[in-house]
Design an enzyme around this catalytic site. Structure first.
Site, short mmCIF file in Angstrom:
data_model
loop_
_atom_site.label_atom_id
_atom_site.label_comp_id
_atom_site.label_asym_id
_atom_site.label_seq_id
_atom_site.Cartn_x
_atom_site.Cartn_y
_atom_site.Cartn_z
CE LYS A 24 126.60 46.01 59.70
NZ LYS A 24 127.46 46.94 58.96
NE ARG A 93 124.12 49.70 59.71
CZ ARG A 93 123.63 49.11 60.79
NH1 ARG A 93 122.34 48.83 60.88
NH2 ARG A 93 124.43 48.78 61.77
N GLY A 102 135.22 46.65 60.61
CA GLY A 102 136.00 47.76 60.08
C GLY A 102 136.35 47.64 58.62
CG MET A 104 132.55 45.81 54.22
SD MET A 104 132.90 45.77 52.47
CE MET A 104 133.19 44.04 52.29
NE ARG A 337 129.59 42.62 65.29
CZ ARG A 337 130.24 43.56 64.64
NH1 ARG A 337 130.19 43.63 63.34
NH2 ARG A 337 130.96 44.45 65.28
CG HIS A 459 140.02 49.21 64.53
ND1 HIS A 459 141.37 48.96 64.47
CD2 HIS A 459 139.47 48.63 63.45
CE1 HIS A 459 141.61 48.27 63.37
NE2 HIS A 459 140.48 48.07 62.72
CD GLU A 768 158.86 9.62 54.30
OE1 GLU A 768 158.83 10.79 54.72
OE2 GLU A 768 159.57 8.74 54.78
CB SER A 787 152.82 6.71 59.73
OG SER A 787 152.81 8.03 60.20
N GLY A 789 153.52 10.53 55.90
CA GLY A 789 154.49 11.60 56.21
C GLY A 789 154.17 12.76 55.29
CG ASN A 791 156.15 17.68 57.17
OD1 ASN A 791 155.06 18.24 57.12
ND2 ASN A 791 156.84 17.55 58.28
CB CYS A 854 153.61 11.26 61.63
SG CYS A 854 154.58 10.75 60.20
CE1 TYR A 874 149.47 7.95 63.99
CE2 TYR A 874 148.46 5.79 63.63
CZ TYR A 874 149.55 6.64 63.54
OH TYR A 874 150.73 6.21 62.99
#
Ligand code: ADP
Ligand code: MG
Ligand code: MG
Length: 897
Positions: A24, A93, A102, A104, A337, A459, A768, A787, A789, A791, A854, A874
């Protein structure tokens, strides 16, 4: 102290920076420097907020410096702070580096007390206006600084409005206002045990401190966490001379956008209220007028506003969200803004601005949030059902189309209920008279938002757009009894309809319509165009989408593949632009009712013979699926992971399932039970899975390579280019890979000779297991690709399982142990380090090692930035996230430049 003055055509800071001055303050300085009329003021930089938070109190030299700087404002306005003769009133402000709508709270009219009120009345001759300003000040100060609930003030206000027959707050006469002020002051005395502070210096000091403090209020913290805004930023404070929109009918206030924030249409867009101050437009107290009507009411002001909005847009080269106030016919800008917008609008605005030569395609790419694309691809309500609903009068009402998209859900009238319902796995749709910052959590958990009041800049509308949620506001036929748990609607044809909590409703944020019940959905234009069902040129959204994807493809370095286990997924992935399959989980190919029993039989087999029998039945299924995958991905690589079945997911559990399986595969129930209990593992994640299975039961690997290469040969005979990449899962030790590789190569050689066919296949591994990452140089000897993994790599590196971490991970995220969910966004310093080590070691052993990722994180924009940086070839993600990854990969390149 580096307090900055702005106003009357100058900004003391020639290069106002957002991080230092807040959004601001920085933009007020810029506007002032552009010669745009802004009320003069000063900015206290964000550094002071950090200072305050460290000390826990304001440094003693701060307020004297503020008052010193305020002299410039006094000079510029010809008014004096705390002086009854021409008193200077200010607004206080907050302004953070990143806009937080909303979050502040602003205080207006600061500096008023009995003396200055008298002076102002003498000066303006308008007692109503002065008293109205005073009561607003006490109310805002009481709420924001003193912590007295807003509604306590509203109750007093409403009581007096009723008593004096005032419909609007502008109808209140001075006598009534005086009573309100007395009651307000009593409320403060009662609530805080102290009189309302009358000394303007004290008021300013308290307000400044309150703004700094508000950086750490609960809503602000929640918003920052949601949007990953650094806690360290802090907020700036702007102390700005007041201008008054509540000085009668030649005054007013408004909010506008230089383009439509909902659709992106290039048309000046906004709302205003005559004789109103500050937040009145946003708060939805009165329904505002459309900005076009300002042309009739105040033609000169309107012309000037049009000029300024065009100037701002060309200066910032982006759509602006602006606030203005007119004081007795004179226009002032109070804020500008970059405007929040829906994904659809961001797409259109970015492409239009390139056409208008305001920005180049690279800038356009950075203007579209990759995470917002799924919303554009999301289904819309089935037009035939919409028509049917219209003719069957299932359209309850029509409001303003504030956030596009289609949402159905169970009506809830309180945000807390939305949160509760979502926790139970049901989809709420939040229905309220209007929303306030307290509703953020509820909105977050709802499929859509419907409000009775408010305009396009209310809002609800602003926040919903930020969240990319379907939203309908200003639905005036609706009355919501939030406390009582129902809402009433009077339809256009005069029917009374009651909606109870838990009833299903649907909203169309594109048309503004509200329906009873759940509506069927159909694919969006973009999806249909991607599948070739419609010409992209026939729909602006599809056209712009294709354009953006083309720009992204020109910029990005990372290739984007998809995780696809079925030919259907592969086709979707291709239509979304996937350049191959990065992960095909072969065990997922066996979930169908025809296949599952053989898979179970294979797992339950006690002897090699039994297992081979089951494998023989599975082979044709696999081969056919592979053939179709190769066909869908013609010319692109297809990475096929050897079987990695979580055994427990495939075993029958209930007596019924066991009986059924026994029938199907001709094995007695006892046998099944016995085998199942032998196979039961106490820690299946670290159990007999991945390459361990292929090593102990080589016939499984043999069957799979057979299915892959037979399919490849068949495809080759059809002249389809195939590039199978055989991936060995869960390798931790070099020897694991070399054992499997040997097996694969012997079988492959035999098979290709048998078919008299040449297939360009590769063998590689998933990284992995941490040990694999740490010994990647040895593993790369046998792997032509890695690759990641991510997870499993995350589970094993962090030592906690994705499926069991929910209870503590939530707390971890709250405490900032991890900043983001490591299963959604790669944990750079831990898992990321594993990846870095593996890449460096792997490439040292094999310079042409191909590398990709992956896991789930492969489709996450933040992770993609990391993967781009460390030089992977990739990423692979779920088919629907392919466009997200394409855009994010381009943005990663642009961000690194
Ligand atoms: P927010 O960050 O919530 O938008 P603002 O600081 O912009 O809060 O202020 C809230 C409202 O008060 C806005 O409508 C703004 O235009 C108005 N306002 C702020 N400062 C002044 C001022 N000096 N004179 C008149 N109106 C003001
Ligand atoms: Mg504002
Ligand atoms: Mg795995």
């Amino acid at each position: 102290m580096d307090i900055v003055f702005f106003g009357n055509g100058i900004s003391e800071d020639p290069n106002p920076d957002k991080i230092r001055l807040g959004g601001k303050g920085s933009n007020l300085c810029r506007m002032a420097a552009l010669g745009i009329p802004v009320p003069p003021g000063i900015v206290l930089p964000t550094t002071l907020c950090r200072d305050y938070m460290e000390r826990g109190h304001l440094p003693p030299e701060l307020m004297p410096s503020v008052h010193e700087k305020l002299k410039k404002v006094e000079e510029a306005t010809g008014r004096h702070f705390a002086n009854p003769h021409k008193p200077l009133l200010v607004s206080v402000r907050s302004g953070a580096p990143v806009s937080m709508p909303g979050m502040m709270d602003t205080i207006l009219n600061l500096g008023l007390n009995a003396d200055t009120v008298k002076g102002m009345v003498l000066e303006t001759g308008d007692e109503r206006f002065v008293l109205d300003s005073y009561r607003r000040f006490i109310q805002m100060f009481g709420d924001v600084v003193l912590g007295i609930p807003h509604h306590s003030f509203e109750e007093i206000l409403n009581h007096h409005k009723k008593k004096s027959d005032a419909v609007q707050d502008t109808d209140l006469k001075p006598a009534a206002l005086r009573d309100i002020i007395d009651d307000y002051r009593n409320l403060v005395q009662k609530g805080t045990g102290q009189p309302f502070p009358d000394d303007p210096f004290m008021q300013l000091r308290m307000a400044v401190e309150a703004v700094f403090r508000s950086w750490n209020n609960e809503r602000a913290i929640y918003y920052r966490r949601l949007n990953h805004i650094p806690e360290s930023y802090g907020t700036a404070v702007n102390v700005q001379s007041m201008v008054f929109g509540n000085m009668g009918n030649t005054s007013g206030t408004g909010v506008c956008f230089t383009r439509n924030p909902s659709t992106g249409e290039r048309k000046f867009y906004g709302e205003f209220l005559i004789n109103a101050q500050g937040e009145d437009v946003v708060a939805g107290i009165r329904t505002p007028q459309k900005i076009e009507e300002l042309e009739r009411e105040m033609p000169d002001v309107y012309k000037e506003l049009l000029r300024i909005q065009a100037l701002l847009e060309s200066h910032y080269r982006d759509m602006q969200d602006i606030e203005f106030t007119v004081q007795q016919g004179k226009l002032y800008l109070l804020q500008t803004r970059n405007g929040k917008r829906t994904s659809a609008a961001s797409l259109k605005i970015a492409c239009d601005m390139v056409d208008e030569k305001l920005i180049d395609p690279r800038t356009a790419l950075l203007r579209i949030e990759a995470e917002g694309l799924p919303a554009l691809l999301a289904p819309i309500f089935d037009p035939t059902e919409v028509n049917a609903a219209r003719s069957e009068k299932r359209v309850l009402a029509k409001g303003l189309n504030a956030g596009p998209g289609a949402a159905s859900g169970y009506a809830v009238f309180q945000s807390a209920h939305a949160v509760e319902m979502a926790a139970k796995g049901k989809t709420p749709l939040l229905v309220r008279m209007e929303t306030s910052p307290d509703d953020i959590k509820g909105m977050q958990h709802s499929s859509g938002i419907l409000t009775a009041r408010g305009g396009m800049t209310s809002h609800a509308a602003v926040v919903a757009r930020g969240m990319n949620k379907p939203c309908v506001v200003g639905c005036s036929a609706l009355i919501v009894h939030e406390e009582h748990g129902y809402a009433d609607i009077v339809t256009e044809e005069g029917r009374h309809v009651r909606i109870n909590e838990g009833d299903e409703v649907s909203i169309d944020g594109t048309s503004g319509e509200v329906f009873v019940g759940r509506m069927q959905t159909v694919d969006s234009d973009i999806q249909r165009a991607m599948r070739g069902e419609i010409d992209p040129a026939s729909s602006w959204m599809a056209r712009d989408f294709f354009q953006v994807m083309k720009w992204a493809d020109e910029v990005r370095r990372l290739r984007v593949r998809a995780n696809a286990d079925t030919p259907q997924d592969a086709n979707v992935a291709r239509s979304f632009g996937a350049e191959g399959i990065g992960l095909c989980r072969t065990e997922h190919m066996f979930f169908g009712p025809e296949r599952l029993p053989f898979m179970q039989q294979m797992i339950l087999a006690r002897t090699q013979e039994e297992r081979e029998l089951a494998l023989k039945r599975l082979l044709p299924f696999q081969r056919e699926d592979f053939e179709r995958l190769f066909e869908a991905m013609a010319g692109y690589p297809v990475t096929i992971r050897l079987l990695d079945p979580p055994l427990h997911e495939f075993l029958p559990h209930t007596d019924e399932q066991i009986a059924e399986l026994s029938q199907k595969i001709g094995v007695t129930e006892e046998h099944i039970r016995e085998r199942a209990s032998t196979l039961k593992e106490s820690n299946p994640m670290l159990g007999h899975r991945g390459c361990r299975l292929g090593i102990t039961y080589p016939e499984i690997t043999r069957m799979q390579v057979r299915a892959i290469l037979e399919a490849a040969c068949k495809s080759r005979k059809k002249n389809i280019h195939v590039h199978p990449e055989i991936m060995v899962p869960l390798v931790g030790h070099r020897k694991e890979l070399s054992l499997q590789k040997e097996l694969l190569e012997v079988e492959a050689k035999r098979l290709l000779a048998e078919f008299d066919c040449h297939v360009d296949y590769k063998i590689g591994t998933m990284i992995e297991v941490p040990r694999a990452a740490l010994t990647a140089d040895q593993i790369a000897i046998d792997a032509s690709f890695f690759s990641f993994g991510t997870n499993d790599l995350t589970q094993m590196t962090l030592g906690f399982s994705r499926d069991d971490s929910e209870p503590f991970l939530r707390e971890y995220l709250r405490l900032g142990v991890y900043e983001r969910n490591p299963f959604a966004t790669v944990d750079e310093s831990g898992v990321g380090e594993m990846i870095r080590i593996a890449l460096q070691k792997g490439k040292s052993a094999r310079h042409d090692l191909k590398t990709g990722v992956c896991g789930e994180q492969g489709g996450d924009p933040t992770s993609i930035r990391f993967f781009n940086r460390v030089g992977l070839d990739y990423v692979s993600c779920s088919p629907y996230r392919v466009p997200v990854a394409r855009l994010a990969a381009a943005q990663a390149v642009l961000a690194s430049e």
